[in-house]
Design a protein around this motif. Structure first.
Motif, mmCIF file in Angstrom:
data_model
loop_
_atom_site.group_PDB
_atom_site.id
_atom_site.type_symbol
_atom_site.label_atom_id
_atom_site.label_comp_id
_atom_site.label_asym_id
_atom_site.label_seq_id
_atom_site.Cartn_x
_atom_site.Cartn_y
_atom_site.Cartn_z
ATOM 1 N N GLY A 237 23.457 -13.562 -83.149
ATOM 2 C CA GLY A 237 22.043 -13.360 -83.405
ATOM 3 C C GLY A 237 21.684 -11.944 -83.776
ATOM 4 O O GLY A 237 22.530 -11.041 -83.798
ATOM 5 N N THR A 238 20.404 -11.747 -84.048
ATOM 6 C CA THR A 238 19.891 -10.480 -84.559
ATOM 7 C C THR A 238 19.359 -9.594 -83.438
ATOM 8 O O THR A 238 19.124 -10.064 -82.320
ATOM 9 C CB THR A 238 18.762 -10.753 -85.565
ATOM 10 O OG1 THR A 238 17.702 -11.465 -84.896
ATOM 11 C CG2 THR A 238 19.260 -11.593 -86.718
ATOM 12 N N PRO A 239 19.172 -8.302 -83.723
ATOM 13 C CA PRO A 239 18.676 -7.368 -82.701
ATOM 14 C C PRO A 239 17.356 -7.812 -82.077
ATOM 15 O O PRO A 239 16.492 -8.376 -82.741
ATOM 16 C CB PRO A 239 18.499 -6.060 -83.497
ATOM 17 C CG PRO A 239 19.499 -6.166 -84.598
ATOM 18 C CD PRO A 239 19.506 -7.620 -84.987
ATOM 19 N N GLY A 240 17.253 -7.545 -80.774
ATOM 20 C CA GLY A 240 16.029 -7.857 -80.043
ATOM 21 C C GLY A 240 15.995 -9.231 -79.410
ATOM 22 O O GLY A 240 15.056 -9.554 -78.676
ATOM 23 N N HIS A 241 16.998 -10.036 -79.684
ATOM 24 C CA HIS A 241 17.018 -11.393 -79.145
ATOM 25 C C HIS A 241 18.310 -11.647 -78.371
ATOM 26 O O HIS A 241 19.308 -10.967 -78.560
ATOM 27 C CB HIS A 241 16.855 -12.425 -80.263
ATOM 28 C CG HIS A 241 15.458 -12.518 -80.791
ATOM 29 N ND1 HIS A 241 14.675 -13.623 -80.652
ATOM 30 C CD2 HIS A 241 14.698 -11.599 -81.440
ATOM 31 C CE1 HIS A 241 13.488 -13.407 -81.196
ATOM 32 N NE2 HIS A 241 13.482 -12.185 -81.690
ATOM 33 N N GLY A 242 18.285 -12.677 -77.499
ATOM 34 C CA GLY A 242 19.452 -13.017 -76.702
ATOM 35 C C GLY A 242 19.158 -14.179 -75.780
ATOM 36 O O GLY A 242 18.181 -14.912 -75.962
ATOM 37 N N ALA A 243 19.994 -14.343 -74.784
ATOM 38 C CA ALA A 243 19.832 -15.435 -73.823
ATOM 39 C C ALA A 243 19.004 -14.954 -72.630
ATOM 40 O O ALA A 243 19.192 -13.830 -72.155
ATOM 41 C CB ALA A 243 21.200 -15.918 -73.353
ATOM 42 N N PRO A 244 18.103 -15.774 -72.105
ATOM 43 C CA PRO A 244 17.292 -15.388 -70.946
ATOM 44 C C PRO A 244 18.125 -15.376 -69.667
ATOM 45 O O PRO A 244 19.264 -15.854 -69.647
ATOM 46 C CB PRO A 244 16.215 -16.473 -70.900
ATOM 47 C CG PRO A 244 16.901 -17.675 -71.485
ATOM 48 C CD PRO A 244 17.801 -17.138 -72.560
ATOM 49 N N MET A 245 17.562 -14.839 -68.596
ATOM 50 C CA MET A 245 18.258 -14.789 -67.307
ATOM 51 C C MET A 245 18.560 -16.207 -66.822
ATOM 52 O O MET A 245 17.681 -17.060 -66.761
ATOM 53 C CB MET A 245 17.404 -14.048 -66.279
ATOM 54 C CG MET A 245 18.091 -13.817 -64.951
ATOM 55 S SD MET A 245 19.490 -12.652 -65.044
ATOM 56 C CE MET A 245 18.637 -11.085 -65.227
ATOM 57 N N HIS A 246 19.833 -16.448 -66.471
ATOM 58 C CA HIS A 246 20.232 -17.773 -66.017
ATOM 59 C C HIS A 246 21.566 -17.669 -65.283
ATOM 60 O O HIS A 246 22.218 -16.632 -65.274
ATOM 61 C CB HIS A 246 20.379 -18.731 -67.205
ATOM 62 C CG HIS A 246 21.489 -18.367 -68.146
ATOM 63 N ND1 HIS A 246 21.415 -17.306 -69.024
ATOM 64 C CD2 HIS A 246 22.722 -18.916 -68.355
ATOM 65 C CE1 HIS A 246 22.524 -17.205 -69.721
ATOM 66 N NE2 HIS A 246 23.349 -18.171 -69.328
ATOM 67 N N ILE A 247 21.950 -18.760 -64.658
ATOM 68 C CA ILE A 247 23.265 -18.866 -64.037
ATOM 69 C C ILE A 247 23.923 -20.124 -64.595
ATOM 70 O O ILE A 247 23.236 -21.111 -64.879
ATOM 71 C CB ILE A 247 23.161 -18.921 -62.489
ATOM 72 C CG1 ILE A 247 24.526 -18.684 -61.831
ATOM 73 C CG2 ILE A 247 22.554 -20.232 -62.027
ATOM 74 C CD1 ILE A 247 24.440 -18.455 -60.334
ATOM 75 N N ASP A 248 25.226 -20.076 -64.810
ATOM 76 C CA ASP A 248 25.910 -21.196 -65.450
ATOM 77 C C ASP A 248 26.438 -22.205 -64.431
ATOM 78 O O ASP A 248 26.525 -21.917 -63.234
ATOM 79 C CB ASP A 248 27.082 -20.695 -66.301
ATOM 80 C CG ASP A 248 26.616 -19.903 -67.497
ATOM 81 O OD1 ASP A 248 25.454 -20.083 -67.915
ATOM 82 O OD2 ASP A 248 27.407 -19.097 -68.022
ATOM 83 N N LYS A 249 26.794 -23.359 -64.950
ATOM 84 C CA LYS A 249 27.446 -24.393 -64.151
ATOM 85 C C LYS A 249 28.697 -24.823 -64.896
ATOM 86 O O LYS A 249 28.776 -25.918 -65.444
ATOM 87 C CB LYS A 249 26.492 -25.571 -63.929
ATOM 88 C CG LYS A 249 25.240 -25.199 -63.140
ATOM 89 C CD LYS A 249 24.257 -26.346 -63.070
ATOM 90 C CE LYS A 249 22.982 -25.940 -62.369
ATOM 91 N NZ LYS A 249 21.978 -27.025 -62.368
ATOM 92 N N VAL A 250 29.659 -23.904 -64.953
ATOM 93 C CA VAL A 250 30.924 -24.178 -65.627
ATOM 94 C C VAL A 250 32.033 -24.190 -64.582
ATOM 95 O O VAL A 250 31.827 -23.814 -63.428
ATOM 96 C CB VAL A 250 31.219 -23.132 -66.719
ATOM 97 C CG1 VAL A 250 30.198 -23.245 -67.837
ATOM 98 C CG2 VAL A 250 31.219 -21.714 -66.157
ATOM 99 N N ALA A 251 33.216 -24.605 -64.994
ATOM 100 C CA ALA A 251 34.288 -24.834 -64.027
ATOM 101 C C ALA A 251 34.999 -23.553 -63.586
ATOM 102 O O ALA A 251 35.479 -23.462 -62.452
ATOM 103 C CB ALA A 251 35.301 -25.819 -64.600
ATOM 104 N N TYR A 252 35.057 -22.537 -64.470
ATOM 105 C CA TYR A 252 35.915 -21.386 -64.192
ATOM 106 C C TYR A 252 35.234 -20.077 -64.593
ATOM 107 O O TYR A 252 34.213 -20.081 -65.291
ATOM 108 C CB TYR A 252 37.236 -21.532 -64.963
ATOM 109 C CG TYR A 252 37.961 -22.816 -64.685
ATOM 110 C CD1 TYR A 252 38.739 -22.960 -63.534
ATOM 111 C CD2 TYR A 252 37.869 -23.898 -65.566
ATOM 112 C CE1 TYR A 252 39.404 -24.150 -63.267
ATOM 113 C CE2 TYR A 252 38.539 -25.089 -65.309
ATOM 114 C CZ TYR A 252 39.301 -25.215 -64.155
ATOM 115 O OH TYR A 252 39.958 -26.377 -63.886
ATOM 116 N N PRO A 253 35.835 -18.941 -64.183
ATOM 117 C CA PRO A 253 35.341 -17.644 -64.657
ATOM 118 C C PRO A 253 35.493 -17.540 -66.176
ATOM 119 O O PRO A 253 36.290 -18.265 -66.783
ATOM 120 C CB PRO A 253 36.243 -16.634 -63.932
ATOM 121 C CG PRO A 253 36.814 -17.372 -62.774
ATOM 122 C CD PRO A 253 36.939 -18.800 -63.218
ATOM 123 N N SER A 254 34.746 -16.619 -66.774
ATOM 124 C CA SER A 254 34.705 -16.541 -68.232
ATOM 125 C C SER A 254 35.086 -15.161 -68.758
ATOM 126 O O SER A 254 34.961 -14.158 -68.061
ATOM 127 C CB SER A 254 33.289 -16.871 -68.733
ATOM 128 O OG SER A 254 32.839 -18.105 -68.232
#
Length: 318
Positions: A237-254
């Motif tokens: 994506g472009t400057p100034g944008h991104g993902a909001p604050m959240h926590i994931d529900k995945v199986a392993y560390p990333s």
């Protein structure tokens, strides 16, 4: 309530049959029911969050009793088949109801470590399974990345070779990955007056993953006996944008590699660790950096910074 009464009086005066009046009454009742449900949810969430933060020994009993009571009795009773008032637990309440996290992963942590050309041995001993984030620079595998950019994704999409498992439009108008990658060329090139955008998707199709692995490989420092997970995550994506604050529900560390552009990560400890750990950390990622993060315990948000498109590729390890 005054507004509801006014609408009802108007409906009654204009009504040609009793059905319209009854429908209005049912709608007003459902709105009141929804407000009551929200009040109950807010109260319970506050009590449960307070129990989690203070480390109350009764937390597990409270959360289990609430979850069972809600899903088995209260939820079905309140819904009564009314679609206007869904009783499924919202994400924020699911977070409150999750089992408390052991805060040992953040106790004493004052800053995110940055390590150059990390060895597999150091990574496994100090970071891989501790829950402590780390930024790695100078990884030889990342230095071999070539040609992975918007044009490649666009061409793969047109050739029907880019199959996504999940797609995240965030605040864009694009309903599908194919639609996003077919955006106007001037917008994709960040020409003056472009409309900002940020998207993400996961790839789990074997053939698609193999195509992408010709351009980017997993970090060399991952544990030798680690089973590399075939799913890849891509965010762009472009400057100034991104993902909001959240926590994931995945199986392993990333792990997530910054291939181009720059991105700021903001990490936040969970509620129950607020009085035991530093609450928030920030780290800037430049092209060639890799961040290791257990996104199941760290709340996180990202923001593209600088002047260029940010492209990251990541995966999981066990």
């Amino acid at each position: 309530m005054t507004e509801t009464k006014r609408k009802l009086r108007k409906l009654i005066s204009d009504a040609k049959d009793l059905d319209s009046v009854l429908d209005a009454l049912v709608e007003a009742r459902d709105r009141r029911l929804c407000r009551s449900v929200k009040d109950v949810l807010s109260c319970c969430a506050f009590v449960l969050a307070l129990s989690a933060i203070t480390g109350s020994n009764n937390w597990s009993i409270l959360s289990d009793a609430f979850y069972r009571g809600w899903t088995l009795t209260v939820g079905p009773l309140l819904s009564g088949g009314h679609q206007q008032c869904a009783v499924g637990l919202p994400d924020f309440l699911e977070d409150v109801l999750r089992p408390p996290i052991d805060c040992s992963f953040c106790i004493g942590l004052e800053a995110i470590d940055k390590v150059s050309n990390m060895s597999a041995d150091t990574f496994e001993k100090e970071y891989a399974y501790t829950g402590r984030p780390v930024v790695v620079t100078g990884d030889p595998n990342l230095g071999q990345t070539t040609g992975l950019g918007f044009e490649l994704f666009k061409n793969l999409s047109k050739a029907k070779q880019l199959k996504s498992c999940q797609y995240f439009p965030y605040k864009t108008e694009f309903q599908t990955l194919e639609e996003a990658l077919d955006m106007d060329e001037r917008r994709a090139a960040l020409e003056p007056g472009y409309k900002p955008w940020y998207i993400g998707w996961s790839v789990c199709d074997y053939n698609t993953v193999e195509i992408l692995k010709r351009h980017v490989d997993s970090p060399r420092f991952l544990p030798v006996d680690s089973h590399y997970k075939p799913t890849l995550w891509i965010f762009m994506g472009t400057p100034g944008h991104g993902a909001p604050m959240h926590i994931d529900k995945v199986a392993y560390p990333s792990w997530q590699a910054q291939l181009s552009g720059s991105k700021k990560w903001t990490l936040r400890t969970p509620l129950e660790c607020f009085f035991k750990c530093k609450r928030q950390f920030e780290v800037n990622m430049e092209a060639g950096h890799i961040i290791i993060l257990d996104t199941n315990v760290w709340y996180h948000k990202t923001e593209t910074i600088g002047q260029d498109i940010s492209i990251t590729v990541g995966g999981e390890y066990d």
